[in-house]
Write a protein that holds these residues in place. Structure first.
Motif, PDB file in Angstrom:
ATOM      1  N   SER A 261       0.799  -1.329   0.080  1.00  0.00           N
ATOM      2  CA  SER A 261      -0.109  -0.026  -0.116  1.00  0.00           C
ATOM      3  C   SER A 261       0.783   1.342   0.167  1.00  0.00           C
ATOM      4  CB  SER A 261      -1.012   0.059   1.364  1.00  0.00           C
ATOM      5  OG  SER A 261      -0.120  -0.295   2.496  1.00  0.00           O
ATOM      6  N   ASN A 262       2.110   0.911  -0.202  1.00  0.00           N
ATOM      7  CA  ASN A 262       3.110   2.416  -0.373  1.00  0.00           C
ATOM      8  C   ASN A 262       2.679   2.890  -1.650  1.00  0.00           C
ATOM      9  OD1 ASN A 262       4.182   2.144   2.459  1.00  0.00           O
ATOM     10  ND2 ASN A 262       5.625   0.702   1.520  1.00  0.00           N
ATOM     11  N   LEU A 263       3.091   4.157  -1.947  1.00  0.00           N
ATOM     12  CA  LEU A 263       2.754   5.018  -3.106  1.00  0.00           C
ATOM     13  C   LEU A 263       3.613   4.189  -4.231  1.00  0.00           C
ATOM     14  CD1 LEU A 263       5.168   7.291  -3.899  1.00  0.00           C
ATOM     15  CD2 LEU A 263       3.925   8.291  -1.917  1.00  0.00           C
ATOM     16  N   ASN A 264       4.732   3.776  -3.923  1.00  0.00           N
ATOM     17  CA  ASN A 264       5.828   3.228  -4.767  1.00  0.00           C
ATOM     18  C   ASN A 264       5.512   1.613  -5.015  1.00  0.00           C
ATOM     19  OD1 ASN A 264       6.789   2.390  -2.662  1.00  0.00           O
ATOM     20  ND2 ASN A 264       9.153   2.715  -3.383  1.00  0.00           N
ATOM     21  N   GLY A 268       0.385   0.509  -5.859  1.00  0.00           N
ATOM     22  CA  GLY A 268       0.109   1.437  -4.661  1.00  0.00           C
ATOM     23  C   GLY A 268      -0.385   3.015  -5.275  1.00  0.00           C
ATOM     24  N   LYS A 269      -1.201   3.489  -4.552  1.00  0.00           N
ATOM     25  CA  LYS A 269      -1.926   4.725  -4.905  1.00  0.00           C
ATOM     26  C   LYS A 269      -0.743   5.829  -4.993  1.00  0.00           C
ATOM     27  CE  LYS A 269      -6.539   4.075  -3.416  1.00  0.00           C
ATOM     28  NZ  LYS A 269      -7.711   4.626  -2.346  1.00  0.00           N
ATOM     29  N   ASP A 270      -0.404   6.448  -6.045  1.00  0.00           N
ATOM     30  CA  ASP A 270       0.691   7.266  -5.889  1.00  0.00           C
ATOM     31  C   ASP A 270       0.266   9.021  -6.141  1.00  0.00           C
ATOM     32  OD1 ASP A 270       0.016   6.453  -8.876  1.00  0.00           O
ATOM     33  OD2 ASP A 270       1.664   7.559  -9.516  1.00  0.00           O
ATOM     34  N   HIS A 307       1.313   2.995 -13.671  1.00  0.00           N
ATOM     35  CA  HIS A 307       2.405   3.415 -14.591  1.00  0.00           C
ATOM     36  C   HIS A 307       3.921   3.288 -13.798  1.00  0.00           C
ATOM     37  CE1 HIS A 307      -0.124   5.867 -17.478  1.00  0.00           C
ATOM     38  NE2 HIS A 307      -0.562   4.646 -17.308  1.00  0.00           N
ATOM     39  N   LYS A 308       4.859   3.047 -14.182  1.00  0.00           N
ATOM     40  CA  LYS A 308       6.147   2.946 -13.752  1.00  0.00           C
ATOM     41  C   LYS A 308       6.603   4.148 -13.202  1.00  0.00           C
ATOM     42  CE  LYS A 308      11.121   1.605 -14.466  1.00  0.00           C
ATOM     43  NZ  LYS A 308      11.992   1.244 -15.398  1.00  0.00           N
ATOM     44  N   GLY A 313       6.212  13.374  -9.993  1.00  0.00           N
ATOM     45  CA  GLY A 313       7.733  13.090 -10.268  1.00  0.00           C
ATOM     46  C   GLY A 313       8.244  12.367  -8.789  1.00  0.00           C
ATOM     47  N   ASN A 314       7.497  11.537  -8.127  1.00  0.00           N
ATOM     48  CA  ASN A 314       7.787  10.930  -6.734  1.00  0.00           C
ATOM     49  C   ASN A 314       8.818   9.731  -7.169  1.00  0.00           C
ATOM     50  OD1 ASN A 314       6.931  12.435  -4.925  1.00  0.00           O
ATOM     51  ND2 ASN A 314       4.844  11.899  -5.260  1.00  0.00           N
ATOM     52  N   GLY A 315       9.421   9.637  -8.242  1.00  0.00           N
ATOM     53  CA  GLY A 315      10.461   8.407  -8.525  1.00  0.00           C
ATOM     54  C   GLY A 315       9.717   7.179  -9.356  1.00  0.00           C
ATOM     55  N   LEU A 316      10.193   6.120  -8.967  1.00  0.00           N
ATOM     56  CA  LEU A 316       9.779   5.195 -10.112  1.00  0.00           C
ATOM     57  C   LEU A 316       8.791   4.037  -9.112  1.00  0.00           C
ATOM     58  CD1 LEU A 316      12.804   4.484 -12.229  1.00  0.00           C
ATOM     59  CD2 LEU A 316      10.830   5.714 -12.801  1.00  0.00           C
TER      60      LEU A 316
END
Length: 409
Positions: A261-264, A268-270, A307-308, A313-316
């Motif tokens: 459940s982490n955004l990455n 996960g919900k980003d 999406h990857k 812009g919080n990373g991959l």
């Protein structure tokens, strides 16, 4: 250059659709064949979002030489022409449609034929009757069609009393995409590939992720699915009857719940603070039930949607998860999946253009196109790699390879 003709003889699938749950529970003590020896190379094409060229992607796939291509959907906002191009790809393939593929269509237009269309389908040809049977009285016109005598009919103004436009030419975008794909759209069914000793089972189409069913009316009309439990049941039933020596690969637009459940995390919900699990509960339920009640081998679950590149812009994103029971969950949504290769004027140097809206300049050199390549050896996933293929006119080469999984490592 490898000829595409060399790939045409790849295995053809058997198309299976299962809609009724078995009345007897599978015997959990039954041991599936130990001679399972599935070996295959699978190319996963993640969310396309209009980034597809039949010519250039065919060249890239010629280089990769897959036995099977899996598409996770989201080709565009009901981009029928692009989906037809996918259908024209001359390789064995399996497709699931995503939420963007039902972007405008909320209801099944196929069930809304107008009165004129229904009268014409009664097939009252070869007769002599002057029309005006009623104000679009379809039942009466059908009885005219049933008259067992030679006859010719012309419809009158009352026979088009309510209809001002021809609904037969107004097929919705979903219907047109499904007609392009035919049996290769795997929603709620199973496709068997006997020579590869594998089967592909499809999840819920049009998924947008999370606890709510996206396009409920559309799913209800086309598949009889009203809720998550009904959807899980359809997925589960599709897997039942898988040939005993086959492994099963699940193909869905979105992944199952339970993978973080982490955004990455992989689902996960980003886009919200704190993240959250945005997986599909029906897919998780069906897979869990199959593992509990059958001996079906499920080494791989393939999906996209998330999406990857993370929002803001919080990373991959993490694109692969290996479960405690060794099932591998693979997210193929590399978006954008095409990079432009542009030659510097007057030099032999080639640079990347990562702007997905960019167009070729006079000095353009081609593209880099993303696939996720899965190698299966003797019934087990051996290697998974994010693979970028450069296509410059008729020249193709592996431009980048990022290994996501290697057995034994």
């Amino acid at each position: 250059m490898i000829s595409l003709g060399a790939l045409i003889h790849a295995p053809a699938p058997c198309f299976i659709s299962t809609t009724q749950r078995s009345t007897s529970s599978p015997d959990p003590t039954t041991v599936r064949s130990s001679s399972m020896a599935a070996s295959a190379r699978i190319a996963v094409v993640g969310d396309v979002h209009d980034d597809w060229s039949l010519e250039e992607d065919s060249k890239a796939l010629q280089l990769l030489q897959p036995d099977l291509v899996l598409f996770t959907g989201d080709f565009g906002n009901e981009n029928v022409e692009l989906v037809q191009s996918i259908a024209d790809l001359n390789l064995p393939k399996v497709v699931i449609l995503g939420n963007h593929d039902s972007w405008k269509t909320q209801h099944f237009s196929g069930k809304r034929k107008d009165g004129v269309q229904r009268q014409l389908e009664c097939q009252i040809w070869c007769s002599s009757q002057a029309g005006d049977f009623g104000n679009e009285n379809v039942e009466l016109v059908q009885s005219i069609a049933d008259l067992n005598l030679p006859k010719v009919v012309i419809l009158g103004n009352h026979d088009s009393w309510k209809t001002q436009h021809f609904s037969g030419k107004r097929k919705d975008g979903v219907q047109r995409q499904l007609e392009c794909l035919g049996e290769e759209h795997v929603a709620y069914k199973r496709l068997d590939f006997p020579t590869l000793k594998l089967s592909v089972v499809g999840g819920r189409p049009f998924s947008c992720g999370g606890e709510q069913i996206f396009r409920r009316s559309l799913l209800s009309a086309r598949y009889g699915v009203q809720d998550m439990d009904g959807s899980a049941d359809r997925i589960y039933n599709a897997a039942l009857g898988t040939p005993e020596d086959h492994m099963v690969i699940f193909l869905a637009h979105n992944g199952p719940t339970g993978l973080g459940s982490n955004l990455n995390d992989i689902c996960g919900k980003d886009w919200v603070f704190g993240g959250g699990d945005h997986g599909d509960p029906d897919l998780a339920q069906a897979i869990s039930h199959l593992k509990e009640t059958t001996k079906i081998s499920i080494p791989l679950v393939v999906f996209g949607h998330m999406h990857k590149e993370l929002a803001y812009g919080n990373g991959l994103r993490k694109m692969i998860v290996v479960g405690a029971d060794k099932t591998i969950y693979l997210n193929g949504a590399i978006v954008p999946r095409v990079r432009r290769l542009v030659a510097e004027q007057g030099t032999d140097n080639t640079n990347f253009m990562n702007n997905e809206t960019s167009v070729f300049s006079p000095g353009s050199r081609g593209t880099m196109r993303a696939f996720t390549l899965v190698e299966i050896l003797e019934g087990r996933v051996d290697k998974i790699a994010e693979t970028w293929v450069s296509v410059i006119e008729d020249e193709t080469a592996i431009g980048e390879e990022h290994v996501l999984f290697q057995r034994g490592n």
